[in-house]
Motif scaffolding. Sequence first.
Motif, PDB file in Angstrom:
ATOM      1  N   THR A  30       0.849  -1.189   0.000  1.00 15.68           N
ATOM      2  CA  THR A  30       0.000   0.000   0.000  1.00 15.68           C
ATOM      3  C   THR A  30       0.884   1.238   0.000  1.00 15.68           C
ATOM      4  O   THR A  30       2.049   1.196   0.382  1.00 15.68           O
ATOM      5  CB  THR A  30      -0.915   0.047   1.238  1.00 15.68           C
ATOM      6  OG1 THR A  30      -0.102   0.018   2.407  1.00 15.68           O
ATOM      7  CG2 THR A  30      -1.889  -1.097   1.246  1.00 15.68           C
ATOM      8  N   GLU A  31       0.317   2.311  -0.461  1.00 17.08           N
ATOM      9  CA  GLU A  31       0.989   3.597  -0.376  1.00 17.08           C
ATOM     10  C   GLU A  31       0.607   4.250   0.946  1.00 17.08           C
ATOM     11  O   GLU A  31      -0.296   3.783   1.639  1.00 17.08           O
ATOM     12  CB  GLU A  31       0.593   4.468  -1.575  1.00 17.08           C
ATOM     13  CG  GLU A  31       1.101   3.870  -2.879  1.00 17.08           C
ATOM     14  CD  GLU A  31       0.702   4.658  -4.101  1.00 17.08           C
ATOM     15  OE1 GLU A  31      -0.067   5.643  -3.995  1.00 17.08           O
ATOM     16  OE2 GLU A  31       1.152   4.282  -5.194  1.00 17.08           O
ATOM     17  N   GLU A  34      -3.109   4.585   2.499  1.00 13.77           N
ATOM     18  CA  GLU A  34      -3.989   3.895   1.564  1.00 13.77           C
ATOM     19  C   GLU A  34      -4.554   2.638   2.233  1.00 13.77           C
ATOM     20  O   GLU A  34      -3.789   1.795   2.691  1.00 13.77           O
ATOM     21  CB  GLU A  34      -3.205   3.515   0.306  1.00 13.77           C
ATOM     22  CG  GLU A  34      -4.019   2.836  -0.766  1.00 13.77           C
ATOM     23  CD  GLU A  34      -3.207   2.521  -1.998  1.00 13.77           C
ATOM     24  OE1 GLU A  34      -3.711   2.745  -3.103  1.00 13.77           O
ATOM     25  OE2 GLU A  34      -2.046   2.038  -1.854  1.00 13.77           O
ATOM     26  N   GLU A  38      -8.056  -0.816  -1.160  1.00 14.92           N
ATOM     27  CA  GLU A  38      -7.825   0.136  -2.253  1.00 14.92           C
ATOM     28  C   GLU A  38      -6.440  -0.060  -2.856  1.00 14.92           C
ATOM     29  O   GLU A  38      -6.255   0.045  -4.068  1.00 14.92           O
ATOM     30  CB  GLU A  38      -8.025   1.564  -1.769  1.00 14.92           C
ATOM     31  CG  GLU A  38      -9.455   1.869  -1.339  1.00 14.92           C
ATOM     32  CD  GLU A  38     -10.487   1.445  -2.373  1.00 14.92           C
ATOM     33  OE1 GLU A  38     -10.317   1.737  -3.579  1.00 14.92           O
ATOM     34  OE2 GLU A  38     -11.469   0.792  -1.975  1.00 14.92           O
ATOM     35  N   GLY A  39      -5.450  -0.348  -2.012  1.00 18.76           N
ATOM     36  CA  GLY A  39      -4.104  -0.614  -2.515  1.00 18.76           C
ATOM     37  C   GLY A  39      -4.081  -1.850  -3.400  1.00 18.76           C
ATOM     38  O   GLY A  39      -3.413  -1.874  -4.442  1.00 18.76           O
ATOM     39  N   ARG A  41      -6.642  -3.113  -5.122  1.00 18.19           N
ATOM     40  CA  ARG A  41      -7.317  -2.775  -6.385  1.00 18.19           C
ATOM     41  C   ARG A  41      -6.373  -1.988  -7.303  1.00 18.19           C
ATOM     42  O   ARG A  41      -6.295  -2.256  -8.504  1.00 18.19           O
ATOM     43  CB  ARG A  41      -8.575  -1.954  -6.119  1.00 18.19           C
ATOM     44  CG  ARG A  41      -9.713  -2.738  -5.536  1.00 18.19           C
ATOM     45  CD  ARG A  41     -10.947  -1.830  -5.366  1.00 18.19           C
ATOM     46  NE  ARG A  41     -11.919  -2.389  -4.476  1.00 18.19           N
ATOM     47  CZ  ARG A  41     -12.796  -3.324  -4.792  1.00 18.19           C
ATOM     48  NH1 ARG A  41     -12.810  -3.820  -6.003  1.00 18.19           N
ATOM     49  NH2 ARG A  41     -13.665  -3.775  -3.900  1.00 18.19           N
ATOM     50  N   ARG A  42      -5.649  -1.033  -6.720  1.00 25.33           N
ATOM     51  CA  ARG A  42      -4.702  -0.231  -7.505  1.00 25.33           C
ATOM     52  C   ARG A  42      -3.620  -1.118  -8.111  1.00 25.33           C
ATOM     53  O   ARG A  42      -3.296  -1.018  -9.300  1.00 25.33           O
ATOM     54  CB  ARG A  42      -4.077   0.860  -6.626  1.00 25.33           C
ATOM     55  CG  ARG A  42      -3.026   1.706  -7.340  1.00 25.33           C
ATOM     56  CD  ARG A  42      -2.348   2.698  -6.404  1.00 25.33           C
ATOM     57  NE  ARG A  42      -1.880   2.119  -5.157  1.00 25.33           N
ATOM     58  CZ  ARG A  42      -0.793   1.333  -5.037  1.00 25.33           C
ATOM     59  NH1 ARG A  42      -0.081   1.009  -6.103  1.00 25.33           N
ATOM     60  NH2 ARG A  42      -0.440   0.855  -3.845  1.00 25.33           N
ATOM     61  N   GLU A  43      -3.043  -2.005  -7.291  1.00 25.98           N
ATOM     62  CA  GLU A  43      -1.974  -2.888  -7.774  1.00 25.98           C
ATOM     63  C   GLU A  43      -2.468  -3.799  -8.902  1.00 25.98           C
ATOM     64  O   GLU A  43      -1.758  -4.001  -9.892  1.00 25.98           O
ATOM     65  CB  GLU A  43      -1.416  -3.726  -6.625  1.00 25.98           C
ATOM     66  CG  GLU A  43      -0.577  -2.954  -5.641  1.00 25.98           C
ATOM     67  CD  GLU A  43       0.811  -2.609  -6.156  1.00 25.98           C
ATOM     68  OE1 GLU A  43       1.277  -3.223  -7.144  1.00 25.98           O
ATOM     69  OE2 GLU A  43       1.449  -1.726  -5.561  1.00 25.98           O
ATOM     70  N   THR A  45      -4.812  -3.221 -11.024  1.00 26.76           N
ATOM     71  CA  THR A  45      -4.982  -2.406 -12.222  1.00 26.76           C
ATOM     72  C   THR A  45      -3.630  -2.023 -12.813  1.00 26.76           C
ATOM     73  O   THR A  45      -3.412  -2.160 -14.019  1.00 26.76           O
ATOM     74  CB  THR A  45      -5.792  -1.130 -11.904  1.00 26.76           C
ATOM     75  OG1 THR A  45      -7.075  -1.516 -11.403  1.00 26.76           O
ATOM     76  CG2 THR A  45      -5.968  -0.263 -13.137  1.00 26.76           C
ATOM     77  N   GLU A  46      -2.703  -1.568 -11.967  1.00 31.41           N
ATOM     78  CA  GLU A  46      -1.388  -1.131 -12.446  1.00 31.41           C
ATOM     79  C   GLU A  46      -0.589  -2.264 -13.079  1.00 31.41           C
ATOM     80  O   GLU A  46       0.084  -2.060 -14.083  1.00 31.41           O
ATOM     81  CB  GLU A  46      -0.567  -0.549 -11.294  1.00 31.41           C
ATOM     82  CG  GLU A  46      -1.005   0.810 -10.832  1.00 31.41           C
ATOM     83  CD  GLU A  46      -0.206   1.317  -9.638  1.00 31.41           C
ATOM     84  OE1 GLU A  46      -0.557   2.405  -9.153  1.00 31.41           O
ATOM     85  OE2 GLU A  46       0.739   0.641  -9.178  1.00 31.41           O
ATOM     86  N   ARG A  51      -9.322  -4.095 -13.769  1.00 30.84           N
ATOM     87  CA  ARG A  51     -10.140  -3.166 -12.996  1.00 30.84           C
ATOM     88  C   ARG A  51     -11.171  -4.016 -12.286  1.00 30.84           C
ATOM     89  O   ARG A  51     -12.148  -4.458 -12.886  1.00 30.84           O
ATOM     90  CB  ARG A  51     -10.788  -2.136 -13.901  1.00 30.84           C
ATOM     91  CG  ARG A  51      -9.760  -1.290 -14.608  1.00 30.84           C
ATOM     92  CD  ARG A  51     -10.360  -0.016 -15.149  1.00 30.84           C
ATOM     93  NE  ARG A  51      -9.416   0.728 -15.944  1.00 30.84           N
ATOM     94  CZ  ARG A  51      -8.399   1.428 -15.459  1.00 30.84           C
ATOM     95  NH1 ARG A  51      -8.209   1.483 -14.162  1.00 30.84           N
ATOM     96  NH2 ARG A  51      -7.572   2.071 -16.253  1.00 30.84           N
TER      97      ARG A  51
END
Length: 143
Positions: A30-31, A34, A38-39, A41-43, A45-46, A51
């Motif tokens: 996580t950032e 964060e 949410e972290g 989900r972000r990872e 996607t990145e 998504r």
Amino acid sequence: MDALLRDGEGRVLLVDPTYKPDWDLPGGMTESNEPPIEGLRRELTEELGLRFPGPLALVCVDWVGPHGPWDDSLMMIFNAGTLTADQAAALRITDPELAAFEFRTPEQAQQRLRPYVWARLAAAITAADTGTVAYLHNGHPVT
């Protein structure tokens, strides 16, 4: 935090990070400030272009004690469910941190993963399949 993602055949999604020698589960760190979900989900996607709008259920928490130069940490695995055939086919490496990804049976995953990552994943699979949450210390169940 990592994701337990399976395909329609029950195989587990693994990734091959470029920054370490062994295969792993999709996910990451996580950032600052964060939330873990949410972290994750972000990872997803990145790194894989996924998504993921679906629910994520916590299935494993592993407290890892201090080792080497690192302090202790909490490792979490969230059950992200089963990808449809279309979702699995749409996965793409979208980050240079990954060299490859593949779906593997649990037995094949055990051969690819470091023993402590496998222990965590095995506990997560059992927890996901039984609707529970595994709590581990250094990869071992706490009773």
